[in-house]
Motif scaffolding. Structure first.
Motif, PDB file in Angstrom:
ATOM      1  N   ALA A  29      21.539  14.204  29.570  1.00  0.00           N
ATOM      2  CA  ALA A  29      21.543  12.945  30.325  1.00  0.00           C
ATOM      3  C   ALA A  29      21.414  11.761  29.373  1.00  0.00           C
ATOM      4  N   THR A  72      24.607  11.297  27.643  1.00  0.00           N
ATOM      5  CA  THR A  72      25.566  10.673  28.562  1.00  0.00           C
ATOM      6  C   THR A  72      25.400   9.159  28.547  1.00  0.00           C
ATOM      7  N   ARG A  96      28.311   6.783  27.195  1.00  0.00           N
ATOM      8  CA  ARG A  96      28.950   5.878  28.152  1.00  0.00           C
ATOM      9  C   ARG A  96      28.811   4.423  27.701  1.00  0.00           C
ATOM     10  N   ALA A 116      20.142  21.605  35.105  1.00  0.00           N
ATOM     11  CA  ALA A 116      20.921  20.655  35.914  1.00  0.00           C
ATOM     12  C   ALA A 116      21.633  19.657  35.009  1.00  0.00           C
ATOM     13  N   GLU A 117      20.932  19.190  33.983  1.00  0.00           N
ATOM     14  CA  GLU A 117      21.505  18.157  33.117  1.00  0.00           C
ATOM     15  C   GLU A 117      22.683  18.699  32.309  1.00  0.00           C
ATOM     16  N   SER A 125      25.715  19.634  34.687  1.00  0.00           N
ATOM     17  CA  SER A 125      26.358  18.448  35.262  1.00  0.00           C
ATOM     18  C   SER A 125      27.125  17.676  34.200  1.00  0.00           C
ATOM     19  N   ALA A 126      26.528  17.535  33.030  1.00  0.00           N
ATOM     20  CA  ALA A 126      27.222  16.808  31.954  1.00  0.00           C
ATOM     21  C   ALA A 126      28.477  17.579  31.535  1.00  0.00           C
ATOM     22  N   ARG A 137      31.141  17.159  34.115  1.00  0.00           N
ATOM     23  CA  ARG A 137      31.793  15.848  34.028  1.00  0.00           C
ATOM     24  C   ARG A 137      32.683  15.762  32.785  1.00  0.00           C
TER      25      ARG A 137
END
Lengths: 249, 186, 345
Positions: A74, A77, A81, A103-104, A107-108, A111
């Motif tokens: 996260a 990210t 970004r 989860a991190e 999910s990353a 994406r």
């Protein structure tokens, strides 16, 4: 005299705190060499984890930020970004990535965040003194599985396979550093993974099987043998996914 | 000048839209205004209500327990809010959906408006909210009808732009109705 | 415009280009506004996998020196506390909006201000403070959102905007400050790649007790500066007040009507509305306590800020309290009755 072996520019001249026989030192050096070879030291930001590599900023001659346990993907990210021009990688252990930070990372990866992940899997929580990890082998004794890990403690998680099943990542591999030959392969793989990010292909992920002699209660030599005998058969080595298809397999 | 109003009905009747229209119109007239919608799960299908306060001075509480006026677009609203309206206040009922017998208050000015019927006449059954707002503006003069019509253009969402003509006609129908029917206590 | 949208627009105008969030009622309008606007205005909106991930993305963007924001409501804010503590420890700026709802637990989505303790006293672990701003109108929500980024960067500390759903959902006229890019101030701490300079490290980890105590001392000095320089509050009718009402945010907005009613009826009642909850206007209350008879604190909680008022009043004036809980909101008439009871009692 001709200098044939030196410290990478991306490493600091300091003594590491890692235990004797620990693979972290080798992996840290591989990362530093890859950054030197790709000549990206001056645009790199490293996200250090909570775990044995928490002092990474003491060893790497790079901009480094710490991050809460499990959250490096996260944090990376956010960095990437905000500054897509920077080269960003996380360096994470198996507790960090496969337990608290599932989860991190998923999910990353899903994406397809364009940063790289160096994941060191030594099947144990090293920093806190050798407790069970999600990657701990069935039957393995740890301080929290004193009678051996049972199936209901969780089957050992194959992270690389899981990440490779997603469409987001560009490159997923598992390597080991238990022999000089494997170290060379791992180095090549990390360079390839980093290159993927530089080409803007999306997340690249390298799992590296590591020895933790102290956490395993083995001598350094025995620990390296265990990687070969017990871990590699369960956690097979290789490039699991590459958007350059000829490199897969 | 100070006026507060609660508008209540079913979700989908344009309760919030018409509240927002009043708020924007007041803003256009450089009055102080607060618009407080009901929100969350109750937005989806159930009842909807909002509170609008218009004043010539800065507004304290946007939350009003006992409003001076109320617009009730359906029967459950009467049950929920009728007793809260201030004595000598004003209530506008949508008589197409509210039975006069359900209204218990005798100490407020009441006007029963067949809002759905008038809305159909204005071009769409969906603009009953505007009929009631037109009547409210006519009776209270809290804002000018001209600026309300002007403001309509700004607040009608793109999704409902097809209703613009009907909205406008409904506002006027409502005000005409109120001109012919004086609110009364009974 | 609603308070939630006003905070979002003001953030963009303050130069925030990075928003990371996770849906939760009653603040999703803020995220939805930025989802529409940020991509058009050169920014990034990202819906994260959790509130935890969202605040860590803010952490990451902030590491590079960028202005970043997240928002949530009470249960989601609880999840963010770990990273907020890290940000305070690492001295990273960042703006967090808490549109507070009824609790504890899942509670409800009605307006509440019961997260005062969490916001003001720390919330996460360790000796740290958030700077906490409490708007009581849509205009102020916009103004404070704009200001939050400056203060946060100035002190390199997380800033939390704490408001109830009333402020977030309410629509009022609002005037915005003109848009600006944050000044390209040198941020000698930001991680931008160690080009032609020594590498930088952002960390809160300090294993040696001495070093960590030293770091804590530094943080405390910073908080002392914040206390000295950043206290903001509004007052009304304090000159001859015998009873001073203390309330923030939505409670203040509602009770202000009751105060007006009380004045009209001849009661000598004043109002003190803290705009910054940390730093708290302690000195103002301390001074008032010398001459007023009583304070009365109104909150949308069981009584949280009242403790800070009691500390400030230091026993020199009586401190009374009236609060509503669980998402219930008093009416101005109800507040007025309580004021009269207290005034006469």
């Amino acid at each position: 005299m001709k200098l044939v072996f030196d410290r990478p520019k991306s490493m600091k001249d300091t003594v590491m705190h890692y235990c004797p026989g620990c693979s972290h030192g080798v992996v840290t050096r591989i990362v530093a060499e890859a950054i030197d070879i790709l000549d990206i030291r001056e645009k790199t930001v490293c996200v250090a984890p909570v775990g044995c590599a928490v002092f990474l900023y003491e060893y790497l001659n790079l901009d480094v930020t710490e991050s809460p346990h499990g959250r490096p993907p996260a944090v990376a990210t956010g960095i990437k970004r905000a500054r897509p021009d920077l080269f960003v990688f996380t360096y994470q252990g198996d507790g960090d990535i496969a337990a608290i930070g599932l989860a991190e990372i998923l999910s990353a990866a899903n994406r397809g965040e364009n940063f790289s992940v160096v994941y060191v899997n030594n099947t144990v929580y090293g920093m806190t003194g050798g407790q069970m990890a999600p990657t701990t082998m069935l039957g393995q004794r740890t301080t929290t599985t004193p009678y051996g890990k049972g199936a209901m403690d969780g089957r050992p998680l194959r992270m690389a396979e899981w990440i490779a099943s997603l469409d987001g990542p560009s490159y997923v591999a598992r390597m080991a550093v238990n022999t000089p030959a494997n170290v060379k392969k791992a180095r090549k793989t990390v360079i390839e993974a980093f290159r993927m990010q530089l080409e803007g292909r999306g997340m690249s992920f390298v799992e590296i099987l590591a020895a933790c002699p102290v956490g395993w209660g083995l001598s350094p030599i025995e620990a390296l043998a265990r990687v070969e005998k017990e871990l590699i058969p369960y956690y097979p080595l290789g490039v699991l996914k590459s958007v350059d298809s000829h490199k897969a397999g | 000048m100070y006026h507060d109003l609660i508008i209540s009905g079913f979700g989908g009747q344009g309760i919030l839209a018409v509240g927002r229209l009043l708020a924007h119109t007041a803003m256009l007239e450089e009055k102080y205004v607060t618009f407080l919608p009901s929100y969350g799960p109750i937005m989806r299908g159930g009842t909807a209500n909002c509170t609008v306060v218009v004043s010539s001075k800065p507004i304290g509480s946007p939350i009003v327990r006992n409003p001076q006026s109320a617009i009730f677009m359906n029967a459950p609203s009467v049950v929920s809010f009728e007793e809260r309206v201030k004595t000598e206040g004003l209530i506008l009922y949508n008589s197409d959906l509210v039975d006069k017998a359900d209204s218990k208050r005798t100490d407020v000015d009441k006007i029963f408006i067949p809002a759905n019927t008038l809305a159909e006449e204005a071009g769409s059954g969906r603009v009953a909210n505007m009929v009631l707002m037109g009547a409210f503006i006519e009776i209270t003069q809290v804002v000018g009808m001209k600026s309300a019509v002007k403001c309509l253009k700004e607040v009608v969402s793109e999704k409902h732009i097809d209703l613009f003509q009907a909205d406008q006609a409904a506002l006027i129908k409502g005000s005409e109705f109120a001109r012919c029917h004086t609110p009364a206590r009974k | 415009m609603s308070g939630a949208e006003a905070m979002a627009e003001a953030a963009i105008r303050a130069g925030c280009r990075f928003y990371f969030g996770y849906p939760i009622t009653p603040q999703s309008e803020l995220a939805e506004y930025l989802a529409r606007e940020l991509p058009k205005r050169g920014g990034v909106f990202l819906q994260a996998e959790s509130e935890i991930a969202a605040i860590n993305m803010v952490f990451g963007a902030s590491v590079t020196g960028a202005r970043a924001m997240t928002s949530s409501s009470s249960p989601g804010i609880s999840l963010k506390q770990e990273a907020i503590s890290y940000m305070a420890g690492c001295e990273l700026p960042g703006v967090i909006v808490n549109v507070c709802r009824g609790g504890p637990g899942l509670g409800n989505i009605a307006p509440s201000e019961a997260d005062y303790f969490q916001a003001v006293k720390g919330g996460g672990h360790g000796d740290y403070r958030n700077i906490v701003l409490a708007p009581s109108s849509v205009q102020e929500a916009a103004d404070l959102s704009y200001l939050a980024f400056d203060i946060s960067e100035k002190y390199r500390n997380p800033v939390m905007i704490l408001c109830s759903a009333v402020i977030a959902q309410m629509v009022e006229p609002v005037e915005f400050m003109s848009p600006r890019r944050p000044e390209e101030v040198e941020k000698p701490w930001a991680l931008t790649g160690a080009k032609g300079r020594e590498p930088r490290v952002i960390k809160s980890l300090r294993l040696s007790e001495q070093e960590l105590e030293e770091h804590n001392r530094h943080l405390q000095e910073k908080y002392a500066t914040v206390k000295a320089k950043e206290v903001r509050y509004e007052t009304r009718y304090l000159e001859d007040a015998e009873l001073v009402i203390v309330a923030f945010g939505t409670s203040a907005r509602i009770v202000s009507t009751a105060v007006e009613t009380a004045r009209e009826k001849g009661y000598k009642v004043g109002l003190l509305r803290p705009i910054t909850l940390f730093p708290f206007p302690t000195h103002v209350i301390r001074k008032l306590a010398e001459r007023v008879k009583k304070f009365m604190v109104f909150e949308l909680s069981a009584g949280q800020m009242v403790e800070d008022v009691e500390i400030a009043a230091a026993g020199k004036a009586a401190v009374n309290f009236y609060g509503r809980m669980g998402g219930s909101v008093p009416s101005p008439e109800e507040d007025f009755e309580k004021i009269v009871d207290c005034y006469r009692g």
